[in-house]
Design an enzyme around this catalytic site. Structure first.
Site, PDB file in Angstrom:
ATOM      1  N   CYS A 142       0.838  -1.202   0.000  1.00 50.04           N
ATOM      2  CA  CYS A 142       0.000   0.000   0.000  1.00 50.04           C
ATOM      3  C   CYS A 142       0.874   1.252   0.000  1.00 50.04           C
ATOM      4  O   CYS A 142       1.715   1.439   0.887  1.00 50.04           O
ATOM      5  CB  CYS A 142      -0.914   0.006   1.224  1.00 50.04           C
ATOM      6  SG  CYS A 142      -1.861   1.531   1.400  1.00 50.04           S
ATOM      7  N   HIS A 162      -8.398   7.075   3.586  1.00 51.55           N
ATOM      8  CA  HIS A 162      -7.890   8.347   3.095  1.00 51.55           C
ATOM      9  C   HIS A 162      -8.992   9.132   2.415  1.00 51.55           C
ATOM     10  O   HIS A 162     -10.053   8.597   2.073  1.00 51.55           O
ATOM     11  CB  HIS A 162      -6.749   8.126   2.101  1.00 51.55           C
ATOM     12  CG  HIS A 162      -7.186   7.589   0.767  1.00 51.55           C
ATOM     13  ND1 HIS A 162      -7.577   6.283   0.578  1.00 51.55           N
ATOM     14  CD2 HIS A 162      -7.311   8.186  -0.456  1.00 51.55           C
ATOM     15  CE1 HIS A 162      -7.925   6.086  -0.680  1.00 51.55           C
ATOM     16  NE2 HIS A 162      -7.775   7.234  -1.336  1.00 51.55           N
ATOM     17  N   GLN A 166      -9.537  12.908  -0.241  1.00 48.28           N
ATOM     18  CA  GLN A 166      -8.887  13.687  -1.283  1.00 48.28           C
ATOM     19  C   GLN A 166      -9.377  15.141  -1.220  1.00 48.28           C
ATOM     20  O   GLN A 166     -10.428  15.425  -0.641  1.00 48.28           O
ATOM     21  CB  GLN A 166      -9.187  13.111  -2.668  1.00 48.28           C
ATOM     22  CG  GLN A 166      -8.697  11.688  -2.865  1.00 48.28           C
ATOM     23  CD  GLN A 166      -8.988  11.165  -4.256  1.00 48.28           C
ATOM     24  OE1 GLN A 166      -8.475  11.686  -5.241  1.00 48.28           O
ATOM     25  NE2 GLN A 166      -9.825  10.131  -4.342  1.00 48.28           N
ATOM     26  N   HIS A 224      -6.502   1.832   1.954  1.00 49.21           N
ATOM     27  CA  HIS A 224      -6.073   2.583   3.131  1.00 49.21           C
ATOM     28  C   HIS A 224      -7.039   3.744   3.393  1.00 49.21           C
ATOM     29  O   HIS A 224      -7.452   4.435   2.449  1.00 49.21           O
ATOM     30  CB  HIS A 224      -4.666   3.130   2.906  1.00 49.21           C
ATOM     31  CG  HIS A 224      -3.997   3.619   4.141  1.00 49.21           C
ATOM     32  ND1 HIS A 224      -3.013   2.909   4.800  1.00 49.21           N
ATOM     33  CD2 HIS A 224      -4.166   4.750   4.859  1.00 49.21           C
ATOM     34  CE1 HIS A 224      -2.606   3.590   5.857  1.00 49.21           C
ATOM     35  NE2 HIS A 224      -3.297   4.718   5.910  1.00 49.21           N
TER      36      HIS A 224
END
Length: 371
Positions: free
Chosen positions: A77, A196, A198, A194
């Site tokens: 990852c 996350h 943006q 993972h």
């Protein structure tokens, strides 16, 4: 809550920022690893935008994204910390609290040079460089932990990071709007597991914002009031679709909700974007957001992690800013356990939405699955 912000540059020139909320990095002399030893070759992002004369919308063309990382194994990852015995990642440190970096395969980026302002020299088809910026926000170094499982202090750090990035990106030349969002779940189209989010800094107003501003301007001309303010007040008066009402925030299902699962979260005080929130509002939001994400994961029996999209709708940076108002939209395409709503002929072909449920049923279910 004290947070330490540390900047560095990755080997291909992209910016990386650590947001630390733990010792010894907040108050001590310790510093996260700043050197990226991968020796990356800069990715050439030649994103352009073409005007669709049939819809009045700008369409972004980013062909370089065809080669972006797609569902790597957990031990490969790129958003995990760089740890001994494993490949180097986008994060040089062996651990981190929250990290933000420029996307290696951005949809929006400066650098494209066009031979003409029009495709094929035809005046019908204007084109322009997609001179925006795209960033990745890593919520935690733990690959297997969902946002809903973060400690309260880390949620607050993430919100502070989004506020910081909104402020800095809004100040860049040519930016029209900043949008912070999270996609969760392969069903949504997530290519990295993972946890996350943006951030997109758009060079033009996205279609949804353009339509909202047009509606808000007509409403103000007709009534002299703010459309988004009136929507919040009306939802609170009706109460039918209110899920949670706090001292500073209200979460509700909008009266014309489109998605099978949808929530809007709005502050009681009129603010344009995340930069205008005060500490008390961020503290309450941290609690409320964890509550709501927990309800999402309990919405359907047998679904432990509901796929969703969560995005902050913020006022434009320039023209039309007075018509905007901050709110969070959280929604899922899942219409029943493990069954997704597909946007077929009517929705995709004609943009004529057909909902498989009612907003009142959605709100009732959210209240049923309260902690």
């Amino acid at each position: 809550m004290p947070i330490r912000k540390t900047r560095t540059t990755l080997s291909d020139g992209r910016e990386l920022i650590y947001f630390d909320d733990t010792e010894p990095y907040v108050g001590g002399d310790a510093t996260r690893e700043l050197h990226d030893g991968r020796g990356l070759t800069p990715v050439t992002a030649l994103s352009t935008m073409r005007y669709d004369v049939l819809s009045g919308e700008w369409v972004t063309l980013a062909a370089h994204r065809m080669d972006r990382t797609f569902l790597p194994a957990a031990d490969e990852c790129p958003l995990c910390p760089t740890r001994p015995g494993h490949p180097a990642t986008e994060i040089p440190a062996d651990d981190y609290d929250v990290a933000v970096f420029e996307n290696r395969f951005p949809s929006l980026a400066p650098g494209a040079v066009l031979d003409s302002d029009h495709v094929d020299g035809e005046s019908l088809w204007p084109q322009r460089p997609a001179d925006g910026r795209c960033e990745v926000v890593c919520f935690t170094s733990d690959h297997d932990r969902a946002f809903a499982q973060l400690p309260l202090s880390r949620v607050r750090t993430v919100l502070d990071a989004l506020r910081d990035r909104t402020r800095e990106l809004s100040a860049l030349p040519g930016i029209a709007q900043v949008y912070c969002f999270e996609n969760r779940g392969e069903e949504i189209g997530v290519t990295l597991a993972h946890p996350h989010g943006q951030i997109y800094a758009y060079p033009t107003l996205p279609p949804r914002t353009a339509v909202l501003l047009r509606q808000a301007e007509q409403h103000r001309t007709r009534t002299g009031r703010s459309l988004l303010r009136d929507v919040l007040d009306a939802e609170r008066r009706a109460g039918t679709r209110v899920v949670v009402e706090g001292e500073r925030w209200t979460a509700y299902v909008p009266a014309a909700a489109r998605w099978p699962v949808e929530l809007h979260v709005a502050p009681h005080r009129d603010v344009a974007d995340l930069t205008e929130l005060d500490d008390a509002e961020l503290d309450e939001l941290s609690h409320l957001y964890l509550d709501l994400l927990g309800r999402l994961d309990r919405f359907f029996d047998g679904v432990d992690r509901l796929p969703y999209i969560a995005g902050w709708h913020q006022a434009p940076v320039g023209g039309g800013r007075e018509l905007g108002r901050l709110y969070l939209q959280v929604f899922s395409l899942m219409r029943s356990p493990h069954r997704m709503k597909f946007l077929a002929g009517s929705e995709s072909g004609m943009g004529a939405w057909i909902s498989d449920t009612t907003p009142e049923r959605i709100a009732a279910r959210f209240r049923e699955v309260a902690p």
